[in-house]
Design a protein around this motif. Structure first.
Motif, PDB file in Angstrom:
ATOM      1  N   SER A 173       0.861  -1.179   0.000  1.00 58.48           N
ATOM      2  CA  SER A 173       0.000   0.000   0.000  1.00 58.48           C
ATOM      3  C   SER A 173       0.897   1.228   0.000  1.00 58.48           C
ATOM      4  O   SER A 173       2.124   1.111   0.083  1.00 58.48           O
ATOM      5  N   GLY A 174       0.292   2.397  -0.091  1.00 57.87           N
ATOM      6  CA  GLY A 174       1.111   3.602  -0.157  1.00 57.87           C
ATOM      7  C   GLY A 174       0.345   4.843   0.234  1.00 57.87           C
ATOM      8  O   GLY A 174      -0.407   4.837   1.204  1.00 57.87           O
ATOM      9  N   GLY A 175       0.537   5.901  -0.555  1.00 51.79           N
ATOM     10  CA  GLY A 175      -0.118   7.168  -0.268  1.00 51.79           C
ATOM     11  C   GLY A 175       0.857   8.323  -0.351  1.00 51.79           C
ATOM     12  O   GLY A 175       2.043   8.150  -0.677  1.00 51.79           O
ATOM     13  N   ARG A 176       0.373   9.493  -0.040  1.00 55.40           N
ATOM     14  CA  ARG A 176       1.198  10.698   0.021  1.00 55.40           C
ATOM     15  C   ARG A 176       1.403  11.099   1.476  1.00 55.40           C
ATOM     16  O   ARG A 176       0.531  10.901   2.317  1.00 55.40           O
ATOM     17  N   ASN A 177       2.570  11.654   1.751  1.00 59.20           N
ATOM     18  CA  ASN A 177       2.862  12.180   3.098  1.00 59.20           C
ATOM     19  C   ASN A 177       2.551  11.144   4.182  1.00 59.20           C
ATOM     20  O   ASN A 177       1.847  11.427   5.156  1.00 59.20           O
ATOM     21  N   ILE A 178       3.081   9.966   3.989  1.00 61.39           N
ATOM     22  CA  ILE A 178       2.868   8.881   4.945  1.00 61.39           C
ATOM     23  C   ILE A 178       3.537   9.225   6.274  1.00 61.39           C
ATOM     24  O   ILE A 178       4.666   9.713   6.311  1.00 61.39           O
ATOM     25  N   LYS A 179       2.844   8.966   7.351  1.00 58.17           N
ATOM     26  CA  LYS A 179       3.392   9.229   8.674  1.00 58.17           C
ATOM     27  C   LYS A 179       4.376   8.134   9.062  1.00 58.17           C
ATOM     28  O   LYS A 179       4.219   6.971   8.672  1.00 58.17           O
ATOM     29  N   LEU A 180       5.381   8.508   9.850  1.00 58.41           N
ATOM     30  CA  LEU A 180       6.411   7.553  10.250  1.00 58.41           C
ATOM     31  C   LEU A 180       5.804   6.337  10.940  1.00 58.41           C
ATOM     32  O   LEU A 180       6.228   5.203  10.700  1.00 58.41           O
ATOM     33  N   ALA A 181       4.797   6.558  11.770  1.00 63.65           N
ATOM     34  CA  ALA A 181       4.178   5.458  12.507  1.00 63.65           C
ATOM     35  C   ALA A 181       3.430   4.492  11.596  1.00 63.65           C
ATOM     36  O   ALA A 181       3.163   3.348  11.983  1.00 63.65           O
ATOM     37  N   ASP A 182       3.097   4.945  10.389  1.00 62.42           N
ATOM     38  CA  ASP A 182       2.324   4.115   9.464  1.00 62.42           C
ATOM     39  C   ASP A 182       3.192   3.455   8.389  1.00 62.42           C
ATOM     40  O   ASP A 182       2.695   2.632   7.617  1.00 62.42           O
ATOM     41  N   ALA A 183       4.468   3.812   8.323  1.00 63.16           N
ATOM     42  CA  ALA A 183       5.307   3.393   7.197  1.00 63.16           C
ATOM     43  C   ALA A 183       5.473   1.879   7.115  1.00 63.16           C
ATOM     44  O   ALA A 183       5.345   1.283   6.034  1.00 63.16           O
ATOM     45  N   LEU A 184       5.768   1.222   8.231  1.00 57.94           N
ATOM     46  CA  LEU A 184       5.977  -0.220   8.197  1.00 57.94           C
ATOM     47  C   LEU A 184       4.718  -0.967   7.760  1.00 57.94           C
ATOM     48  O   LEU A 184       4.808  -2.044   7.156  1.00 57.94           O
ATOM     49  N   GLY A 185       3.564  -0.394   8.024  1.00 52.48           N
ATOM     50  CA  GLY A 185       2.299  -1.016   7.630  1.00 52.48           C
ATOM     51  C   GLY A 185       2.085  -1.049   6.131  1.00 52.48           C
ATOM     52  O   GLY A 185       1.201  -1.765   5.645  1.00 52.48           O
ATOM     53  N   CYS A 186       2.884  -0.301   5.381  1.00 51.09           N
ATOM     54  CA  CYS A 186       2.777  -0.283   3.917  1.00 51.09           C
ATOM     55  C   CYS A 186       3.582  -1.407   3.262  1.00 51.09           C
ATOM     56  O   CYS A 186       3.458  -1.630   2.053  1.00 51.09           O
ATOM     57  N   ILE A 187       4.408  -2.110   4.043  1.00 47.25           N
ATOM     58  CA  ILE A 187       5.367  -3.055   3.471  1.00 47.25           C
ATOM     59  C   ILE A 187       4.797  -4.467   3.383  1.00 47.25           C
ATOM     60  O   ILE A 187       4.292  -5.001   4.371  1.00 47.25           O
ATOM     61  N   TRP A 188       4.910  -5.061   2.177  1.00 48.05           N
ATOM     62  CA  TRP A 188       4.527  -6.461   2.003  1.00 48.05           C
ATOM     63  C   TRP A 188       5.675  -7.379   2.377  1.00 48.05           C
ATOM     64  O   TRP A 188       5.487  -8.400   3.032  1.00 48.05           O
ATOM     65  N   GLY A 189       6.877  -7.051   1.915  1.00 46.32           N
ATOM     66  CA  GLY A 189       7.999  -7.931   2.202  1.00 46.32           C
ATOM     67  C   GLY A 189       9.333  -7.364   1.772  1.00 46.32           C
ATOM     68  O   GLY A 189       9.436  -6.193   1.373  1.00 46.32           O
ATOM     69  N   TYR A 190      10.355  -8.220   1.846  1.00 47.29           N
ATOM     70  CA  TYR A 190      11.740  -7.795   1.625  1.00 47.29           C
ATOM     71  C   TYR A 190      12.484  -8.802   0.760  1.00 47.29           C
ATOM     72  O   TYR A 190      12.159 -10.000   0.740  1.00 47.29           O
ATOM     73  N   GLY A 191      13.526  -8.311   0.079  1.00 46.19           N
ATOM     74  CA  GLY A 191      14.367  -9.175  -0.719  1.00 46.19           C
ATOM     75  C   GLY A 191      15.772  -8.607  -0.835  1.00 46.19           C
ATOM     76  O   GLY A 191      16.102  -7.576  -0.239  1.00 46.19           O
TER      77      GLY A 191
END
Length: 236
Positions: free
Chosen positions: A92-110
């Motif tokens: 997920s994403g958006g504009r002007n994402i808050k720091l507290a919400d940033a990790l919630g946008c992540i699906w995964g890592y590689g």
């Protein structure tokens, strides 16, 4: 803008995607964003000020090369460098994402490699031109299979390394990142609207160096995964 498949005047390009580890599923890639100069020792080896804020450039989604793939040595350069990086895939994403919400946008890592035509990048920089010619070429974004954050969490420390033909070239730790993954997401979302399918390459540790046809690049990030690609002769 989207259209019915029968509405296109040419066959639509194939959807760029990255494999998901341990499954037959794929993560569809919308855009690739890259963070410049996010490890202090790499900044120093490139001769820049470590106090600079993060900045970003992009690569085309179809520059992805899968684990085990071949990378044809690109044209117009005699100095292609490897840069191993943590890859962040957004759900997920958006504009002007808050720091507290940033990790919630992540699906995964590689694990990824930001391949760079260093001579062309430096020439563009010196002429105050965009970096794309040095960064956004064909097969410039190898990426290993993604691990979901629901499985491995959100790595903020751990070894990140790259070997060429068995010899260690880059050897650092995710904890050395100047700007953390949540901070990178926040800063980037101030500039563009992020969305599901966006991929962020988060910068490289020191030890970047030239590679040539025949080189085998082996990368690993502790707790995240591995990536192996081979540099091959240019395409005629």
């Amino acid at each position: 803008m989207s259209a019915n498949a029968n509405s296109y005047v040419i066959t639509p390009p194939t959807q760029a995607a990255i494999a998901v580890a341990g499954t037959d599923k794929m993560f569809p890639v919308r855009r690739i964003w890259c963070v410049g100069r996010n490890y202090e020792e790499h900044i120093r080896e490139m001769g820049h000020d470590v106090r600079d804020p993060p900045f970003f450039f992009s690569k085309p989604a179809d520059a992805i090369v899968a684990d085990g793939g071949n990378v044809p040595y690109p044209p117009l350069t005699k100095d292609m460098h490897h840069e191993v990086e943590l890859v962040v895939a957004l759900k997920s994403g958006g504009r002007n994402i808050k720091l507290a919400d940033a990790l919630g946008c992540i699906w995964g890592y590689g694990v990824g490699i930001d391949l760079t035509r260093r001579d062309l990048q430096i020439a563009s920089r010196d002429m105050k031109r965009p970096w794309e010619i040095g960064k956004a070429f064909d097969a410039s974004a190898p990426c290993g299979a993604l691990q979901p954050a629901t499985k491995i969490g959100h790595p903020s420390k751990g070894r990140i390394a790259l070997r060429v033909n068995g010899q260690v070239r880059q050897d650092g730790d995710l904890a050395q990142m100047i700007w953390s993954v949540p901070e990178v997401i926040v800063k980037l979302s101030e500039m563009v609207e992020l969305a599901a399918g966006d991929v962020i390459m988060t910068g490289t540790p020191s030890g970047v160096a030239a590679t040539i046809p025949g080189d085998k690049l082996e990368c690993e990030i502790a707790g995240v995964g591995k990536l192996i690609v081979t540099i091959v002769e240019p395409v005629n």
